[in-house]
Design an enzyme around this catalytic site. Structure first.
Site, mmCIF file in Angstrom:
data_model
loop_
_atom_site.group_PDB
_atom_site.id
_atom_site.type_symbol
_atom_site.label_atom_id
_atom_site.label_comp_id
_atom_site.label_asym_id
_atom_site.label_seq_id
_atom_site.Cartn_x
_atom_site.Cartn_y
_atom_site.Cartn_z
ATOM 1 N N ASP A 100 0.834 -1.210 0.000
ATOM 2 C CA ASP A 100 0.000 0.000 0.000
ATOM 3 C C ASP A 100 0.867 1.258 0.000
ATOM 4 O O ASP A 100 0.546 2.260 -0.644
ATOM 5 C CB ASP A 100 -0.994 0.003 1.178
ATOM 6 C CG ASP A 100 -0.333 -0.163 2.550
ATOM 7 O OD1 ASP A 100 0.869 -0.500 2.637
ATOM 8 O OD2 ASP A 100 -1.055 0.030 3.555
ATOM 9 N N ARG A 101 1.996 1.207 0.705
ATOM 10 C CA ARG A 101 2.902 2.360 0.729
ATOM 11 C C ARG A 101 3.445 2.623 -0.676
ATOM 12 O O ARG A 101 3.653 3.774 -1.068
ATOM 13 C CB ARG A 101 4.058 2.085 1.697
ATOM 14 C CG ARG A 101 3.595 1.836 3.141
ATOM 15 C CD ARG A 101 4.736 1.362 4.043
ATOM 16 N NE ARG A 101 5.771 2.362 4.191
ATOM 17 C CZ ARG A 101 6.991 2.102 4.686
ATOM 18 N NH1 ARG A 101 7.301 0.867 5.055
ATOM 19 N NH2 ARG A 101 7.871 3.072 4.797
HETATM 20 C C1 LIG Z 1 2.309 -0.515 7.736
HETATM 21 C C2 LIG Z 1 1.093 -1.139 7.077
HETATM 22 C C3 LIG Z 1 0.355 -2.028 8.070
HETATM 23 C C4 LIG Z 1 0.178 0.026 6.663
HETATM 24 O O1 LIG Z 1 -0.985 -0.447 6.061
HETATM 25 C C5 LIG Z 1 1.505 -1.931 5.805
HETATM 26 O O2 LIG Z 1 2.120 -1.091 4.909
HETATM 27 C C6 LIG Z 1 2.417 -3.106 6.105
HETATM 28 O O3 LIG Z 1 1.965 -4.134 6.537
HETATM 29 N N1 LIG Z 1 3.759 -2.924 5.835
HETATM 30 C C7 LIG Z 1 4.743 -3.955 5.934
HETATM 31 C C8 LIG Z 1 6.043 -3.476 6.524
HETATM 32 C C9 LIG Z 1 6.670 -2.289 5.824
HETATM 33 O O4 LIG Z 1 6.021 -1.534 5.116
HETATM 34 O O5 LIG Z 1 7.905 -2.092 5.989
HETATM 35 K K LIG Z 2 -3.976 1.977 5.262
#
Ligand SMILES: CC(C)(CO)[C@@H](O)C(=O)NCCC(=O)O
Ligand SMILES: [K+]
Ligand SMILES: Nc1ncnc2c1ncn2[C@@H]1O[C@H](COP(=O)(O)OP(=O)(O)OP(=O)(O)O)[C@@H](O)[C@H]1O
Length: 252
Positions: A100-101
């Site tokens: 999502d990021r």
């Molecule tokens: C931080 C969340 C939970 C935001 O939805 C998601 O982007 C996620 O599970 N990220 C995995 C770890 C990371 O982004 O480094």
């Molecule tokens: K989110």
């Protein structure tokens, strides 16, 4: 591949976007429940043969939705890893970044003028603040608990604090005179102050001035009353969905 529907699978909710010629026309947030999905398919009049593109940070729900789409006669492209997306990931372990990021980063860099950095802020189950550099690469960011997780943690790990429901209306940051208002004030301030500090940190790290800041996520309204001097802040509720659309279009 130009999808008709894009889906962002979050930890709490499943966001659907209906694609139009120039972006995302409609957005809905649904629970992770096929009954709700079937009702939305009917509401949007989606027939067999509809093209879907799906991705998100909750793999069991993403798998369930992709299988469900095929069970109703749709075709589905499922983005499973951020490394499948057409953007450099300049971080320690690219495959471990929340997709999502990266969807948000893809969308942000499509919205800024050439050679302009972008900061994305996603206020959902978790809050993330992320930097896209002037060359359009994802440079990492920060993760902290979202408003609801903070409220749950206070209830679960204290003897005396109740679970406080967060309302849409801002509490303000002045001294609160009862427990529930004090918790709401504290959580609001943690989000506003945390986001503010992280935007400043990202802007300091951005290799070019004039970054644009995009705010998205189900709880983005928490930030609405607050302003950051000298920063262009844009609310973009469909940011991640736009990123999925761009990733699907780039498949050819
Ligand atoms: C931080 C969340 C939970 C935001 O939805 C998601 O982007 C996620 O599970 N990220 C995995 C770890 C990371 O982004 O480094
Ligand atoms: K989110
Ligand atoms: N207006 C609001 N004010 C304060 N908190 C809110 C508001 N709207 C939602 N929240 C809280 O913020 C959190 C995130 O909201 P929501 O689940 O809608 O986000 P989301 O972007 O769909 O999350 P995810 O993508 O992780 O599923 C929830 O825990 C919710 O309780």
């Amino acid at each position: 591949m130009l999808p008709a529907v894009v889906v962002d699978i979050g930890n709490t909710r499943v966001k659907w976007g209906r694609c139009a010629a120039d972006g995302i026309a409609d957005v809905v947030a649904l629970p992770p429940d096929p009954a709700a999905w079937a009702a939305q398919v009917a509401a949007w009049g989606l027939g067999r043969g509809t093209r879907w593109a799906v991705g998100g940070v909750n793999p069991p729900v993403a798998d369930a939705l992709a299988a469900w789409v095929e069970s109703i006669g749709g075709t589905c492209h499922h983005f499973r890893s951020p490394t499948e997306l057409p953007i450099p990931l300049l971080v320690d372990e690219p495959a471990a970044v929340g997709i999502d990021r990266v969807f948000g980063a893809l969308a942000a860099r499509s919205l800024v003028p050439p050679s302009t950095p972008a900061v994305t802020v996603d206020v959902g189950t978790a809050v993330t603040v992320n930097l896209v550099d002037a060359a359009g690469a994802f440079r990492g960011g920060a993760i902290f608990p979202g408003p609801r997780l903070m409220a749950l943690a206070l209830r679960d790990r204290t003897a005396q604090l109740p679970l406080v429901e967060l309302t849409g209306s801002p509490e303000g940051l002045g001294p609160a005179t009862n427990t529930a208002a004090a918790i709401r004030t504290g959580i609001e301030s943690a989000v506003v102050g945390g986001v503010h500090g992280l935007i400043c940190g990202a802007l300091d790290a951005a290799p070019a001035p004039g970054a644009w800041v995009f705010i998205t996520g189900g709880a983005a309204t928490v930030l609405a009353p607050y302003h950051l001097r000298d920063v262009t802040m844009t609310r973009e509720p469909a940011l991640n969905l736009l990123g999925i659309r761009l990733a699907a279009a780039a498949l050819g």
